[in-house]
Design a protein around this motif. Structure first.
Motif, PDB file in Angstrom:
ATOM      1  N   HIS A   1       0.918  -1.212   0.020  1.00  0.00           N
ATOM      2  CA  HIS A   1       0.046   0.041   0.113  1.00  0.00           C
ATOM      3  C   HIS A   1       0.909   1.344  -0.157  1.00  0.00           C
ATOM      4  CE1 HIS A   1      -4.393   0.067   0.222  1.00  0.00           C
ATOM      5  NE2 HIS A   1      -4.075  -1.531   0.517  1.00  0.00           N
ATOM      6  N   VAL A   2       1.422   1.643  -1.173  1.00  0.00           N
ATOM      7  CA  VAL A   2       2.482   2.711  -1.192  1.00  0.00           C
ATOM      8  C   VAL A   2       1.895   3.986  -1.896  1.00  0.00           C
ATOM      9  CG1 VAL A   2       4.555   3.255  -2.415  1.00  0.00           C
ATOM     10  CG2 VAL A   2       4.202   0.799  -1.628  1.00  0.00           C
TER      11      VAL A   2
ATOM     12  N   THR B   1      -1.057   5.300  -0.932  1.00  0.00           N
ATOM     13  CA  THR B   1      -2.370   5.049  -1.326  1.00  0.00           C
ATOM     14  C   THR B   1      -3.295   5.915  -0.198  1.00  0.00           C
ATOM     15  OG1 THR B   1      -2.452   2.910  -0.115  1.00  0.00           O
ATOM     16  CG2 THR B   1      -2.149   2.727  -2.440  1.00  0.00           C
TER      17      THR B   1
ATOM     18  N   MET C   1      -6.169  -0.739   6.946  1.00  0.00           N
ATOM     19  CA  MET C   1      -5.052  -1.291   7.130  1.00  0.00           C
ATOM     20  C   MET C   1      -5.101  -2.730   8.205  1.00  0.00           C
ATOM     21  SD  MET C   1      -2.882  -0.619   4.895  1.00  0.00           S
ATOM     22  CE  MET C   1      -1.393  -1.583   5.640  1.00  0.00           C
TER      23      MET C   1
ATOM     24  N   TYR D   1      -6.610  -5.505   6.271  1.00  0.00           N
ATOM     25  CA  TYR D   1      -5.371  -6.114   5.582  1.00  0.00           C
ATOM     26  C   TYR D   1      -4.636  -7.237   6.465  1.00  0.00           C
ATOM     27  CZ  TYR D   1      -6.862  -3.675   1.161  1.00  0.00           C
ATOM     28  OH  TYR D   1      -7.493  -3.203  -0.218  1.00  0.00           O
TER      29      TYR D   1
ATOM     30  N   VAL E   1       4.542  -6.231   4.899  1.00  0.00           N
ATOM     31  CA  VAL E   1       4.042  -4.931   4.122  1.00  0.00           C
ATOM     32  C   VAL E   1       4.773  -3.978   3.901  1.00  0.00           C
ATOM     33  CG1 VAL E   1       2.153  -3.243   5.012  1.00  0.00           C
ATOM     34  CG2 VAL E   1       1.770  -5.536   5.690  1.00  0.00           C
TER      35      VAL E   1
ATOM     36  N   PHE F   1       4.583  -0.023   2.760  1.00  0.00           N
ATOM     37  CA  PHE F   1       3.645   1.144   3.153  1.00  0.00           C
ATOM     38  C   PHE F   1       4.179   2.323   3.112  1.00  0.00           C
ATOM     39  CE2 PHE F   1       1.036   4.172   6.041  1.00  0.00           C
ATOM     40  CZ  PHE F   1      -0.215   3.707   5.443  1.00  0.00           C
ATOM     41  N   SER F   2       3.494   3.599   2.447  1.00  0.00           N
ATOM     42  CA  SER F   2       4.140   4.962   2.303  1.00  0.00           C
ATOM     43  C   SER F   2       3.008   5.758   2.558  1.00  0.00           C
ATOM     44  CB  SER F   2       5.169   5.383   1.243  1.00  0.00           C
ATOM     45  OG  SER F   2       4.374   5.157   0.120  1.00  0.00           O
ATOM     46  N   HIS F   3       3.315   7.106   2.926  1.00  0.00           N
ATOM     47  CA  HIS F   3       2.097   7.938   3.346  1.00  0.00           C
ATOM     48  C   HIS F   3       2.571   9.157   3.212  1.00  0.00           C
ATOM     49  CE1 HIS F   3      -1.283   9.821   5.087  1.00  0.00           C
ATOM     50  NE2 HIS F   3      -2.161   8.536   4.995  1.00  0.00           N
TER      51      HIS F   3
ATOM     52  N   LEU G   1      -0.082   0.778  11.118  1.00  0.00           N
ATOM     53  CA  LEU G   1       0.870  -0.449  11.039  1.00  0.00           C
ATOM     54  C   LEU G   1       1.013  -1.314  12.150  1.00  0.00           C
ATOM     55  CD1 LEU G   1       3.651   1.733   9.310  1.00  0.00           C
ATOM     56  CD2 LEU G   1       2.033   0.252   8.302  1.00  0.00           C
TER      57      LEU G   1
ATOM     58  N   GLY H   1       8.135   6.108   4.825  1.00  0.00           N
ATOM     59  CA  GLY H   1       7.578   4.686   4.386  1.00  0.00           C
ATOM     60  C   GLY H   1       8.212   3.744   5.236  1.00  0.00           C
TER      61      GLY H   1
END
Length: 279
Positions: free
Chosen positions: A159-160, A162, A175, A178, A188, A190-192, A232, A273
């Motif tokens: 989920h990069v 998103t 999250m 998932y 996982v 992940f970035s935000h 997370l 990330g």
């Protein structure tokens, strides 16, 4: 990209900006319309170095995928919100290490789906399907996902870039759904968008957020460290570099390929990330 009716993919409204097309534009792609370029110009006027966010995010995805493909035995990937095909897509990276690594891309942007399916039709180990990535049950129950991924074995969930496009307070719940569905030993990526809660950096983050949220996009939240960490929960995060404790890192600083010779821009510090393992 031309916007005459005969050249616009079915289901695409060229009068509305697209997250995927704008991101592609910042990465140097050509698949965008004037309405997308208008948003890009507004962002560039507010924060000229905003392109560093897109580049930092893409570099993080590249290095995280190389790491997992080379350092683990996991050979199946679920990439949510894959975006438009560019150089160094997830499957291209991981299949260098394992040509039979299975990758399923999920998106619901008609342009993304049209381009992706055309690009991937000759690769038996890569598939693309349509689903709303903010509805975990829809993705996890998707027929293509269920057919090609084995949820009794570890997999990599991406989920990069998103969840910052999800408005409201339910991002952590998305999250969690998932992560709960992943088998033990899964990872996982992940970035935000990130609000560092430091005045000069927060000011940059809020300038971009204002354009995204209050403009035609209607979404693009820069969340705090605590808000992102809540997404997370349940993961053992990997150290983002040799000198750090496990946790989040500015995308450009997550295991960089070499020393940073030039200082990062303020904008580059506004996206973070993490890679985490489910125990």
């Amino acid at each position: 990209m031309a916007s005459s009716p005969s050249q616009v993919p079915v289901g695409v409204d060229p009068s509305r900006p697209s997250i995927a097309r704008i991101y592609d534009g910042f990465l140097g792609g050509k698949d965008h319309y004037e309405v997308d370029r208008m948003v890009m110009r507004k962002i560039n006027e507010a924060v000229p170095e905003a392109v560093d966010i897109a580049r930092g995010n893409r570099g993080f995805l590249n290095r995280a995928c190389r790491f997992l493909a080379g350092q683990t035995t996991v050979a199946q990937y679920l990439d949510c919100g894959s975006g438009l095909p560019t150089a160094e897509n997830t499957h291209q990276i991981v299949q260098r290490a394992n040509p039979e690594a299975m990758v399923v891309y999920v998106d619901n942007d008609p342009v993304v789906l049209a381009h992706g399916r055309a690009l991937l039709e000759e690769n038996d180990f890569v598939h693309m399907t349509e689903a709303d990535i903010f509805e975990p049950s829809e993705v996890l129950g998707n027929e293509v996902v269920q057919r090609h991924l084995d949820f009794s074995e570890p997999l990599v969930l991406l989920h990069v870039g998103t969840l910052h496009h999800y408005e409201g307070d339910g991002a952590a719940d998305i999250m969690r759904a998932y992560i709960d569905a992943l088998p033990s030993g899964s990872y996982v990526v992940f970035s935000h968008f990130f609000d560092p809660e430091v005045p000069e950096l927060t000011e940059v983050a809020k300038r971009i957020e204002n354009i995204l949220v209050n403009g035609p996009m209607g979404a693009g939240r820069f969340r705090t460290h605590a808000e992102i960490m809540a997404m997370l929960d349940g993961l053992e995060l990997i150290k983002p570099n040799a000198l750090s404790e496990p946790g989040l890192a500015v995308c450009d600083e997550w295991w960089p390929d070499g020393p940073q010779l030039a200082p990062l821009s303020l904008a580059a510090r506004c996206i973070v990330g993490a890679v985490g393992r489910k125990p």
